[in-house]
Enzyme design. Structure first.
Site, PDB file in Angstrom:
ATOM      1  N   HIS A  20     -21.351  -8.142   4.027  1.00 14.25           N
ATOM      2  CA  HIS A  20     -20.457  -9.228   5.189  1.00 14.25           C
ATOM      3  C   HIS A  20     -20.349  -9.586   3.601  1.00 14.25           C
ATOM      4  CE1 HIS A  20     -20.129 -13.472   4.882  1.00 14.25           C
ATOM      5  NE2 HIS A  20     -19.178 -13.183   6.546  1.00 14.25           N
ATOM      6  N   ASP A  28      -2.663   5.012   8.465  1.00 10.25           N
ATOM      7  CA  ASP A  28      -2.047   6.219   8.690  1.00 10.25           C
ATOM      8  C   ASP A  28      -1.994   7.240   7.492  1.00 10.25           C
ATOM      9  OD1 ASP A  28      -0.394   5.799   6.225  1.00 10.25           O
ATOM     10  OD2 ASP A  28       0.432   4.429   7.707  1.00 10.25           O
ATOM     11  N   HIS A 101       2.750  -4.980   1.997  1.00  8.90           N
ATOM     12  CA  HIS A 101       2.786  -3.631   1.496  1.00  8.90           C
ATOM     13  C   HIS A 101       1.909  -4.036  -0.141  1.00  8.90           C
ATOM     14  CE1 HIS A 101       1.974   0.082   3.391  1.00  8.90           C
ATOM     15  NE2 HIS A 101       2.320   1.013   1.888  1.00  8.90           N
ATOM     16  N   TYR A 123       2.604   2.267   8.501  1.00 10.28           N
ATOM     17  CA  TYR A 123       2.380   0.483   8.328  1.00 10.28           C
ATOM     18  C   TYR A 123       1.237   0.675   9.385  1.00 10.28           C
ATOM     19  CZ  TYR A 123       6.259   0.255   5.662  1.00 10.28           C
ATOM     20  OH  TYR A 123       7.750  -0.106   4.330  1.00 10.28           O
TER      21      TYR A 123
END
Length: 134
Positions: A20, A28, A101, A123
């Site tokens: 957990h 990517d 990002h 992204y």
């Protein structure tokens, strides 16, 4: 042979070992992997496997409590975004948080592993936080 969708040994082992709150990043082909974070490299060539296919297979076996995306995904709108929205509305991804990002890359430092796809749409990355099934 396994009956469930994940056949990759390293990916299957990772999902089976999650507790957990553990974080798994599906990224990517260009997402950097911080030193010390396990890399499960599935990339074969540009676009193979794609981000969305990889995510959908992982979701077949992983209980997800919440997820994080880089807020830039909403501006760039990669092809996978529409499917991410559908999965989110269906409750498959739990609660969403949006990060810059730079902050997403910082979060990836705490991941149990980064799963690298062949996706070449910027992204197209998601951090999945493991939930429990009980």
């Amino acid at each position: 042979m396994k009956k469930t969708p994940v056949l990759n040994i390293a990916l299957s082992r990772l999902i089976a070992s999650l507790g957990h709150g553990d974080v798994v990043v599906i990224g990517d082909a260009g997402l950097p992997v911080p030193p010390g974070v396990e890399l499960i490299d599935l990339a074969l060539t540009h676009g193979v496997p794609e981000f969305l296919t990889t995510l959908e297979v992982v979701l077949c076996e992983m209980q997800v409590e919440r997820h994080a995306l880089a807020e830039e995904i909403l501006d760039r709108k990669p092809p996978a975004l529409a499917a991410l929205e559908r999965l989110n509305l269906a409750g498959a991804l739990g609660e969403r948080s949006l990060l810059s990002h730079a902050d997403f890359k910082q979060l990836s430092r705490s991941a149990r592993a980064i799963v690298r796809t062949g996706e070449c749409q910027p992204y197209s990355n998601i951090a999945l936080v493991a939930g429990v099934t009980f």
